[in-house]
Each structure stands twice: as C-alpha cells, then as structure tokens.
Design a protein around this motif. Structure first.
Motif, PDB file in Angstrom:
ATOM      1  N   ALA A 177      -3.616   9.671   5.674  1.00 50.97           N
ATOM      2  CA  ALA A 177      -3.682   8.398   6.381  1.00 50.97           C
ATOM      3  C   ALA A 177      -4.530   8.563   7.634  1.00 50.97           C
ATOM      4  O   ALA A 177      -4.265   9.436   8.460  1.00 50.97           O
ATOM      5  CB  ALA A 177      -2.277   7.910   6.744  1.00 50.97           C
TER       6      ALA A 177
ATOM      7  N   PRO B 145      -0.783  11.675   0.224  1.00 51.98           N
ATOM      8  CA  PRO B 145      -1.572  10.757   1.049  1.00 51.98           C
ATOM      9  C   PRO B 145      -2.200  11.418   2.279  1.00 51.98           C
ATOM     10  O   PRO B 145      -1.586  12.263   2.937  1.00 51.98           O
ATOM     11  CB  PRO B 145      -0.553   9.700   1.485  1.00 51.98           C
ATOM     12  CG  PRO B 145       0.680   9.961   0.675  1.00 51.98           C
ATOM     13  CD  PRO B 145       0.649  11.412   0.343  1.00 51.98           C
TER      14      PRO B 145
ATOM     15  N   ALA C 190      -6.117   6.703   2.722  1.00 52.06           N
ATOM     16  CA  ALA C 190      -5.890   5.323   3.164  1.00 52.06           C
ATOM     17  C   ALA C 190      -6.228   5.149   4.633  1.00 52.06           C
ATOM     18  O   ALA C 190      -5.907   6.004   5.468  1.00 52.06           O
ATOM     19  CB  ALA C 190      -4.440   4.914   2.920  1.00 52.06           C
TER      20      ALA C 190
ATOM     21  N   ALA D  57     -11.885   0.125  -2.510  1.00 44.95           N
ATOM     22  CA  ALA D  57     -10.673   0.747  -3.050  1.00 44.95           C
ATOM     23  C   ALA D  57     -10.933   1.228  -4.467  1.00 44.95           C
ATOM     24  O   ALA D  57     -11.832   0.740  -5.149  1.00 44.95           O
ATOM     25  CB  ALA D  57      -9.506  -0.241  -3.031  1.00 44.95           C
TER      26      ALA D  57
ATOM     27  N   THR E  38     -12.219   7.474   6.681  1.00 47.67           N
ATOM     28  CA  THR E  38     -11.590   7.291   5.372  1.00 47.67           C
ATOM     29  C   THR E  38     -12.638   7.331   4.268  1.00 47.67           C
ATOM     30  O   THR E  38     -12.445   7.962   3.218  1.00 47.67           O
ATOM     31  CB  THR E  38     -10.830   5.946   5.323  1.00 47.67           C
ATOM     32  OG1 THR E  38      -9.974   5.838   6.447  1.00 47.67           O
ATOM     33  CG2 THR E  38     -10.009   5.838   4.052  1.00 47.67           C
TER      34      THR E  38
ATOM     35  N   MET F 151       1.137   4.624  -2.821  1.00 46.17           N
ATOM     36  CA  MET F 151       1.003   6.042  -2.504  1.00 46.17           C
ATOM     37  C   MET F 151       2.151   6.890  -3.038  1.00 46.17           C
ATOM     38  O   MET F 151       2.066   8.125  -3.017  1.00 46.17           O
ATOM     39  CB  MET F 151       0.939   6.230  -0.984  1.00 46.17           C
ATOM     40  CG  MET F 151      -0.223   5.583  -0.295  1.00 46.17           C
ATOM     41  SD  MET F 151      -0.162   5.979   1.472  1.00 46.17           S
ATOM     42  CE  MET F 151      -1.195   4.699   2.155  1.00 46.17           C
TER      43      MET F 151
ATOM     44  N   TYR G 209       3.756   4.185   6.354  1.00 48.93           N
ATOM     45  CA  TYR G 209       3.259   5.255   5.502  1.00 48.93           C
ATOM     46  C   TYR G 209       3.947   6.575   5.818  1.00 48.93           C
ATOM     47  O   TYR G 209       4.416   6.799   6.932  1.00 48.93           O
ATOM     48  CB  TYR G 209       1.741   5.403   5.655  1.00 48.93           C
ATOM     49  CG  TYR G 209       1.011   4.084   5.582  1.00 48.93           C
ATOM     50  CD1 TYR G 209       1.379   3.134   4.634  1.00 48.93           C
ATOM     51  CD2 TYR G 209      -0.013   3.768   6.463  1.00 48.93           C
ATOM     52  CE1 TYR G 209       0.731   1.908   4.560  1.00 48.93           C
ATOM     53  CE2 TYR G 209      -0.665   2.542   6.396  1.00 48.93           C
ATOM     54  CZ  TYR G 209      -0.284   1.613   5.457  1.00 48.93           C
ATOM     55  OH  TYR G 209      -0.916   0.396   5.389  1.00 48.93           O
TER      56      TYR G 209
ATOM     57  N   TYR H 278      -8.200   5.579  -3.205  1.00 49.01           N
ATOM     58  CA  TYR H 278      -8.470   5.294  -1.792  1.00 49.01           C
ATOM     59  C   TYR H 278      -8.409   3.802  -1.524  1.00 49.01           C
ATOM     60  O   TYR H 278      -8.614   2.971  -2.420  1.00 49.01           O
ATOM     61  CB  TYR H 278      -9.827   5.859  -1.349  1.00 49.01           C
ATOM     62  CG  TYR H 278     -11.028   5.364  -2.122  1.00 49.01           C
ATOM     63  CD1 TYR H 278     -11.650   4.151  -1.807  1.00 49.01           C
ATOM     64  CD2 TYR H 278     -11.575   6.132  -3.148  1.00 49.01           C
ATOM     65  CE1 TYR H 278     -12.760   3.719  -2.506  1.00 49.01           C
ATOM     66  CE2 TYR H 278     -12.696   5.703  -3.849  1.00 49.01           C
ATOM     67  CZ  TYR H 278     -13.279   4.495  -3.527  1.00 49.01           C
ATOM     68  OH  TYR H 278     -14.380   4.059  -4.222  1.00 49.01           O
ATOM     69  N   ALA H 279      -8.099   3.466  -0.277  1.00 56.89           N
ATOM     70  CA  ALA H 279      -8.094   2.090   0.208  1.00 56.89           C
ATOM     71  C   ALA H 279      -8.717   2.095   1.597  1.00 56.89           C
ATOM     72  O   ALA H 279      -8.206   2.741   2.515  1.00 56.89           O
ATOM     73  CB  ALA H 279      -6.676   1.536   0.255  1.00 56.89           C
TER      74      ALA H 279
ATOM     75  N   LEU I 193       0.825  -1.202   0.000  1.00 54.56           N
ATOM     76  CA  LEU I 193       0.000   0.000   0.000  1.00 54.56           C
ATOM     77  C   LEU I 193       0.862   1.256   0.000  1.00 54.56           C
ATOM     78  O   LEU I 193       0.573   2.235  -0.710  1.00 54.56           O
ATOM     79  CB  LEU I 193      -0.935  -0.015   1.209  1.00 54.56           C
ATOM     80  CG  LEU I 193      -1.888   1.176   1.363  1.00 54.56           C
ATOM     81  CD1 LEU I 193      -2.745   1.373   0.118  1.00 54.56           C
ATOM     82  CD2 LEU I 193      -2.767   0.998   2.592  1.00 54.56           C
TER      83      LEU I 193
END
Length: 461
Positions: A114, A112, A164, A154, A125, A107, A176, A141-142, A103
């Motif tokens: 988070a 990002p 994310a 996602a 999110t 990005m 991240y 997006y995830a 992941l």
C-alpha cells in the motif's frame, strides 16, 4: 494464485463508476467474473473501457439505474447523501460499501503493498506495478491514474502481489492491512478533513499500525514530516528508510539527469546499485527508490527489480508529454499542491533549455484558502503563467476565496502572471507568450488537462 470473487460483490453497482478509484475496483471485479454495473455523470473513455469488459454503465444518476438484484452499492466519499441511486439502495435494503472497503476485500489472501503519502502515490504505485509485471510476477494493482490507456489504472493479476494506492484524503487508507506500506511524505492537505498536522500524524500512525505482523514500513528519511512520523512510531513497526540522508537504510548517492530521464545510484545492503529512471526530476527518482525498497522488502531481488523500474515511462497527467507544435512542447501535470508544483517545475527546468510557461488551474476552494500564498510562490519558478479560476470539484464556493489569492502571491514573489477567467481564451493567451524552444505546462487536478490539445492546435496554425 489470486483469490476469487467475494460472494457479496458478485453483482456490484458503482455510483460514479468512471472515477479513477472506482473504475479500477470495477475493472478488477469484472475481470474476476462479477456482473458489474454503475453510473457516472458523463460518458468517458474509461466508461467505454468498462463496457468492453462486460460492465453496464449508465450515464446520469437515476433510481432506475440500480438493479433490484444488485448485491451491493459501492460509493466514494464524493457521492452526496441525496444521490437517487443511494436512496434507492436504502429502499431495497442493498448494502452500501465504501470503495476503500471494496478494495480491501479484493486484497484478501494476497500480499499487499500500500503506497501512501501526500504526494507521489500514483507514480510510485505505477512504478511498482509496471516493474513487477516486467519481471513476470503478474501483480494485481489499483492506481489513481491511467498508465497508457483508459482503464489501465487497474488489473487483476494471477500473482500473489497486490499493489494499491492508499488514499489518506478521507482516511480510507485505514481499511488496508498491507504486508509492506510506503509513506513517501507527510504534509497538511485535504483541509476539509484534517484540521492540523497532529490530525495528519495520527491518521498516518493508524495506517502504519495496520501493517501486518512481520511486515515493513518503507518511509522517506529526507522529508521532515516522514521523519517525524518515524519518531512517533518509536520502533513499533519494522522500518526501512530511504533517501539522500546519511542515516537512510537505502541511501541515494547520486541522481544524474539526462534530459527527461535520470540515472540513480543507491547503496542497499552495503552494495552500490545504479539504475535508470525513465521520467524526469529528482522527486521521481526518490519515488523509484521507494518502489525498489518496497519490492526488496517483499522479497524481490534488488538486482532484478532495479533495471525493471526503467520500464515505467509515466502515468497520464504526471508530466505527460501531450505533443509539440511550432517548436513548443506541451506537457500535462496533475500537480495541485505547492510541493508538487515546485517539484514538477524544477523537473521541467532541468529537462529543457527553453522557457517554462504554466497554465495553472487551482483545485478546491479550501486548498486555495489554506495554500494560495504557497501556490503563488511556486509559480515564481515559471517564466510566465496563466492562472484560471478555481476548479470546485466537490466543494461549494467560499466567500472571498478566488484565484486572485494566488495571483497576488505570485506577483509579490516577482512572477509574471495573467488571469484568464474563460478557459476558451487560454490557447490564444499561450500563443501570444510561447516561442520556439519553450515548454508549456498545463497544471492542476481539474479539467485544465483538456487544454493541452487545444493549445497544440492553436500553436500549429
């Protein structure tokens, strides 16, 4: 424009591809042009959605499912060391990549956001993903849950923003490097991986330290664990606080419920702003304000983002209305921690005039061992409850740890609770409890979600 495909991930193989986190990464890679393959223990709508994108999805785990030309094998912390596909990867010398690393690579080159916290990550999110898309910003997006259909957890977007969900359970959120990070709350959970609140604070501090230079941490001003984390950061990162506290940078003045919706008024940069939240409960209103603050930190105008937040209407398993039969509404909740249980029960109480009945399935032996008493106390907010056996997920049983810990605590708190050991008996038990005007809440992170349609079927007879 979004970046292309990481070369080493052009032919990935996912072990457990149907899982919420894994399937999202697989979907984005497929949309970026990767030749995606993987396996899962059972077939599912999510697996079918991945096949529709061109992915090869095997059912069951076997060494022969792993193609010799795979460029990497993606795993989550739930994959055991003796998995045959993992063993085959070692034989072939194929690199094994944790899903958090995969992941993080997706990005690269983007901006990002988070979203972290013990509770509310999936909702917040999702709120950001939906509202930014509503504004035409086409984010990637995830998310840890589906928005409205299998596979909607996602998306590969052409815009520069990537939203994310950042999972603290196995410390994978340390991978991240967000431009904007959100910390909704900080509590002790995931007892198999964290031994104390000090351990939790250290982990969240590491996450906050990963914010890129010039970035922003959006953090609750109301939640004591979040406030303590802010104190420990001691100005090391630019911080924007939100909440009802007088000292919040984005201060919530009021939350007015309107059935299963609410209206929120905040003060942001000295100006009042009122907007609608299309899901019930004050905790969801707080999530929306966190999303608003994060979007503004990224440069999205508040006057545009606030009304766009109303486009979010929920995520599967987050107070999702499953239907109504015989005058009884059935709602599904993913809540499995006492704080989440309390918040969802309070939201349902505010949103219905009838009784609130709960079918609760505890999740994990370790969590029940540590928090069973508090789970039982949360169930005292319901009028009546049914408690199932513990859903083990990835854990082996712990001697002496059963649902009886929760039931005893609930009864001590004055709750009316009955155990049901066989899920097949739940619809009949609920039918004997429910009356027109009541609301039934199926609650837990396991397969209790499967009971909603069966309860509705029994009630309709």
């Amino acid at each position: 424009m979004a970046p292309g495909l990481p070369t080493a991930m052009d032919r990935p193989h996912f072990i457990g591809i149907g899982g919420a986190g894994m399937s999202g990464i697989a979907k984005i890679l497929a949309q970026r042009g990767a030749k995606v393959a993987g396996s899962d223990a059972k077939d599912s709508p999510t697996a079918e959605a991945l096949r529709a994108l061109g992915a090869t999805v095997h059912i069951g785990h076997a060494a022969e499912h792993l193609a010799d030309d795979a460029t990497c094998v993606v795993v989550s912390s739930a994959i055991r060391a003796d998995n045959p596909e993992l063993a085959r990867a070692a034989e072939l010398g194929i690199p094994v990549v944790h899903r958090s690393d995969a992941l993080a690579r997706l990005m690269d080159g983007l901006r990002p956001i988070a979203v972290a916290g013990t509770h509310g990550k999936t909702t917040t999110t999702s709120m950001l993903a939906v509202s930014l898309a509503e504004l035409g910003l086409t984010p990637s997006y995830a998310i840890g849950g589906d928005l409205d259909a299998p596979g909607s957890n996602a998306q590969h977007g052409e815009g520069e923003i990537f939203v994310a969900e950042a999972d603290e359970s196995d410390r994978s959120f340390h991978k991240y490097a967000p431009e904007v990070a959100i910390v909704l709350n900080v509590e002790l959970d995931h007892h198999a991986n964290y031994g104390s609140m000090e351990d939790i604070y250290d982990s969240f501090r590491t996450f906050a330290d990963r914010i890129v230079p010039g970035g922003t941490l959006v953090i609750s001003a109301d939640h004591e664990g979040a406030r303590e984390l802010t104190r420990r950061l001691d100005g090391a990162v630019r911080t924007v606080t939100y909440g009802e506290s007088q000292d919040a940078d984005v201060r919530i003045l009021s939350i007015t419920p309107h059935g299963l919706k609410s209206e929120v008024t905040v003060v942001l940069d000295g100006a009042e702003l009122t907007f609608a939240v299309s899901v019930p409960g004050s905790h969801y209103a707080h999530n929306a304000v966190a999303a608003l603050a994060a979007g503004v930190a990224l440069g999205v105008p508040a006057a545009e983002l606030a009304p766009a937040l109303a486009a979010y209407t929920g995520v599967k398993r987050r107070l999702q209305l499953k239907g109504e039969a015989a005058g009884v509404q059935v709602v599904d909740s993913y809540a499995h921690h006492p704080t989440e249980m309390t918040a969802d029960l309070e939201a349902m109480r505010a949103g219905t005039e009838g009784r609130v009945l709960v079918v609760f399935q505890p999740h994990l032996f370790s969590r029940t061992q540590e928090l069973g008493k508090e789970m039982g106390e949360a169930l005292a907010l319901a009028d009546e409850s049914v408690v199932l056996d513990i859903y083990p997920a990835r854990e082996d049983p712990i001697p002496g740890v059963t649902s009886e810990l929760i039931i005893a605590s609930a009864r001590a708190a004055g709750a009316e609770v009955q155990p049901v050991h066989d899920k097949a008996g739940v619809p009949e038990a609920v039918a004997g409890m429910a009356k027109p005007g009541d609301l039934v809440l199926t609650m837990g992170a396991g397969d209790v979600t499967d009971l909603g349609p069966r309860i509705l079927e029994r009630l309709s007879k």
